[in-house]
Design an enzyme around this catalytic site. Structure first.
Site, PDB file in Angstrom:
ATOM      1  CD  GLU A 196      -3.057  -1.070   2.207  1.00 24.70           C
ATOM      2  OE1 GLU A 196      -2.792  -0.529   3.292  1.00 24.70           O
ATOM      3  OE2 GLU A 196      -4.164  -1.562   1.948  1.00 24.70           O
ATOM      4  CG  ASP A 204      -7.690  -5.583   4.773  1.00 25.94           C
ATOM      5  OD1 ASP A 204      -7.239  -5.907   5.881  1.00 25.94           O
ATOM      6  OD2 ASP A 204      -7.716  -4.412   4.360  1.00 25.94           O
ATOM      7  CD  GLU A 217      -9.926  -1.399   7.967  1.00 27.48           C
ATOM      8  OE1 GLU A 217      -8.980  -1.946   8.562  1.00 27.48           O
ATOM      9  OE2 GLU A 217      -9.832  -0.956   6.811  1.00 27.48           O
TER      10      GLU A 217
HETATM   11  O1  GCW Z   1      -7.068  -3.079   6.504  1.00 26.22           O
HETATM   12  C1  GCW Z   1      -6.251  -2.218   5.788  1.00 26.22           C
HETATM   13  C2  GCW Z   1      -6.566  -0.872   6.309  1.00 26.22           C
HETATM   14  C3  GCW Z   1      -5.403   0.076   6.319  1.00 26.22           C
HETATM   15  C4  GCW Z   1      -4.230  -0.626   6.984  1.00 26.22           C
HETATM   16  C5  GCW Z   1      -3.875  -1.841   6.155  1.00 26.22           C
HETATM   17  C6  GCW Z   1      -2.736  -2.653   6.772  1.00 26.22           C
HETATM   18  C7  GCW Z   1      -2.538   0.229   8.421  1.00 26.22           C
HETATM   19  O2  GCW Z   1      -7.638  -0.347   5.576  1.00 26.22           O
HETATM   20  O3  GCW Z   1      -5.803   1.218   7.027  1.00 26.22           O
HETATM   21  O4  GCW Z   1      -3.124   0.213   7.164  1.00 26.22           O
HETATM   22  O5  GCW Z   1      -4.977  -2.698   6.087  1.00 26.22           O
HETATM   23  O6  GCW Z   1      -3.045  -3.606   7.475  1.00 26.22           O
HETATM   24  O7  GCW Z   1      -1.590  -2.352   6.545  1.00 26.22           O
END
Ligand code: GCW
Length: 677
Positions: free
Chosen positions: A269, A342, A370
């Site tokens: 990311e 995720d 989240e």
């Molecule tokens: O779940 C996603 C989140 C990001 C997060 C990323 C990760 C810290 O939306 O906010 O960043 O994973 O785990 O690196």
């Protein structure tokens, strides 16, 4: 007359329950005991154990004995303990490490508070994982990525001179459930955390944690040598870069001799990493591991990687990491999210578990919700955690569970570890929702012993957090257990995933198809058409099934044997496909969403009946959160069913509740929540 008064008092008693704000968590035991406690050694850590027992233990004299025999050490490790003796007369807690005595003390107190103390004590416990860690996604400016309980606990601007009383309360709460470390800062790490100024602040926190057996760890930005070190690059093969890290690590250990190590999100990311210089994850991780090795520190290297150009995001961590299996140094652990995408309401387990065989792996759960209604929805996560932990990878035949692999029971690993992304902030009740405290608690308890059932953990937590009255415990425990299925039902049943609105990940947006990365759009995940819905991950599709061992890959590959809870994860399913229930897929989907709404409505009814057992403030706060959850469940149901109906072109079965919203109105909702993707 007297009798009458007493009667009135008893009748009204529940309404006099003292208002509580949740700030004491599950640690509400009276502090007015005066137990006799003796120990065969004195130290700050043992003093913590003694103090807790002196103020809370209501049984006989307690002897804390630190013993050095090898046999005991082999049996208990440094954190395990034995408790023997007679509750009312004399109790012996023995351990071969000081932390063992502390955990023994908390165990004894937990049995007392949950009314489970036998007369004769004969208990032996040692934890399933060596490192039981919380990961804070806290930024240095006080905000928290995916934090829903206010700002960060860490007051960087006033540290190191001012120590918030919450640091100690936090360490104590963690110690009471066996958590022994915290990564203080976000994995999207600011390089500033490694500046000398910040390290002094980290040291101050480490000192508060130490008497509670908690170590500090830091997330590091791979580009730090360049950004704060002034070097031209951060290439792990550059000797200057290596030297920079060595000096930095030395500086850290001079301040914090028991520093735990680094957590790294690299080439994920947009974060920098070794691939920026054509180097591998192994080269990057090994360089850091080399610097930490002389001091006993570890590197937790995250496997959460995915690039926009792949045909299937779910396959990528495996594809990137398997070629490097066995190429990492021994103090590197690969930190793997429970599922391959995720932290969704339900995912199959990440196939890296059971595939990495020569590299230690650890599991990362997300305690902060989240994707599960954040701090508005009551969702008890122990069943989700256990679903992954108990998943069989079949790597060494039947029974090769994710828990056994990560716990080091199947292949030897130097260390075993487990991490949970914290749901803690500066809110008075710590977690935003009173019931979210249960997820912090459950994470800790499972990190200690993954064989505990979700029910046992819920009961313990409820008894300590609210009341031991069975008229409350039994129904509320059952509601907690059901809450995870409920959220799956009203958000993403039958293998659906990532239908979230962009950015904040709170509400539904199955229609989301904006330009940008395809793997950040909902339509990428559900692929609905007038004929079918679902992601084809079979051997005819992306072939993600082949990352699982037999017999799982065959089971998942065949639409008839694939568990229905994962159906759309692995298959494209025609709307008229016949489900095991005899219903068409479309009808089944409608019933699942409707069931989710009904479940939340039942939680509301049940909670209202619990009013006599809960203090007014916590009762009302939970009640009003349940209202939000019920409205959100309807929002999810209507958004998803109305949207998918535009493909299926079939009626919503007439028995179930009709939609109350218009799809076009729901599409217009834009929540004002600031978060990237
Ligand atoms: O779940 C996603 C989140 C990001 C997060 C990323 C990760 C810290 O939306 O906010 O960043 O994973 O785990 O690196």
């Amino acid at each position: 007359m007297k009798k009458k008064l007493l009667f009135v008092f008893i009748l009204l008693f529940p309404f006099f329950l003292k208002a509580e704000d949740g700030s004491r968590l599950w640690l509400r035991a009276g502090q007015d005991a005066s137990a006799t406690v003796v120990a065969n050694k004195q130290s700050p850590l043992i003093a913590t154990a003694m103090e807790e027992l002196q103020h809370q233990w209501r049984g006989g004299k307690v002897h804390l004995t630190l013993r050095s025999e090898k046999a005991l050490r082999n049996l208990l490790g440094k954190d395990g303990f034995r408790i023997t003796g007679h509750t009312a007369k004399e109790v012996h807690i023995q351990a071969s490490g000081e932390t063992g005595l502390l955990y023994g003390a908390y165990h004894l107190l937990r049995l007392q508070e949950t009314r489970q103390l036998p007369d004769e004590l004969n208990i032996t416990e040692s934890p399933a994982y060596d490192l039981r860690l919380l990961n804070h996604w806290d930024n240095l400016n006080g905000t928290i990525e995916r934090g829903y309980a206010g700002h960060s606990l860490w007051k960087w601007e006033e540290l190191p001179h001012t120590l918030s009383p919450r640091y100690k309360q936090y360490a104590r709460a963690n110690a009471s459930i066996g958590i022994n470390g915290a990564v203080l800062n976000n994995v999207n790490a600011s390089p500033d955390i490694l500046r000398t100024e910040y390290l002094g602040k980290v040291k101050a926190i480490a000192e508060v944690f130490r008497p509670y057996g908690m170590k500090v760890y830091l997330s590091v930005n791979f580009a730090s040598p360049k950004v704060i070190g002034g070097l031209p690059d951060a290439d792990p093969s550059n000797p200057e870069v290596q030297t920079w890290w060595k000096h930095k690590v030395k500086e850290i250990y001079a301040l914090i001799p028991d520093f735990g190590g680094f957590l790294v999100k690299a080439n994920s990311e947009g974060q920098p990493g070794p691939q920026d210089y054509g180097r591998s994850h192994a080269e990057g991780a090994n360089m850091l591991a080399g610097a930490l090795k002389p001091f006993g520190g570890v590197v937790m290297w995250r496997a959460f990687v995915y690039a926009p150009d792949s045909d299937d995001r779910a396959k990528q961590a495996y594809a990137e990491f398997i070629p490097f299996d066995g190429r990492f140094r021994e103090n590197v652990i690969i930190q793997i999210k429970n599922g391959p995408v995720d932290f969704q309401p339900r995912e199959p387990f990440n196939p890296l578990f059971g595939a990495l065989q020569s590299t230690p792996s650890m599991i990362e759960f997300q305690v902060t919700q989240e994707y599960l209604g954040q701090s508005n929805h009551l969702v008890y996560l122990a069943p989700l955690f256990k679903e992954t932990l108990d998943s069989d990878t079949y790597i060494k035949g039947e029974g090769s569970t994710v828990a056994k692999i990560t716990g080091g029971a199947l292949y030897p690993q130097m260390l075993s570890a487990i991490a949970g992304v914290a749901n803690i902030g500066e809110d008075t009740n710590w977690c935003g929702h009173h019931f979210a405290q249960a997820n912090w608690y459950a994470f800790g308890r499972l990190a200690w012993d993954y064989r505990l059932s979700s029910e046992e953990i819920a009961e313990e937590w409820l008894k300590m957090t609210f009341t031991t009255d069975a008229r409350f415990i039994v129904p509320v425990r059952d509601m907690m257990i059901e809450s995870r299925e409920a959220v799956v039902n009203y958000m993403m049943p039958l293998g659906l995933h990532h239908l979230f609105a962009e950015g904040h990940h709170y509400g539904p947006a199955p229609w989301y198809d904006a330009p940008g990365r395809p793997d950040w759009r909902s339509v990428y995940y559900h692929q609905a058409t007038p004929e079918a819905i679902g992601f084809d991950r079979t051997t005819n599709g992306s072939d993600a099934v082949s990352q699982y061992n037999s017999p799982l890959k065959e089971r998942y590959n065949d639409i008839e044997t694939c568990p229905e809870v994962f159906l759309l994860w692995f298959h494209r399913v025609p709307w008229d496909y016949r489900m095991k229930s005899g219903k068409t897929f479309w009808d089944e989907l409608c019933y699942a969403y409707d069931a989710g709404v009904t479940q939340v409505r039942n939680f509301q009814k049940l909670w209202d009946r619990m009013e006599p057992y809960v203090d007014t403030s916590r009762f009302k706060e939970v009640q009003s959160k349940l209202k939000i959850q019920a409205r959100d469940a309807v929002w999810w149901k209507d958004a998803c069913l109305l949207y998918f109906q535009s493909f299926s072109q079939r009626p919503i079965p007439y028995e179930i509740e009709r939609p109350v919203y218009e799809l076009e109105d729901l599409k217009k909702i834009k929540l004002d929540m600031k978060h990237h993707n």
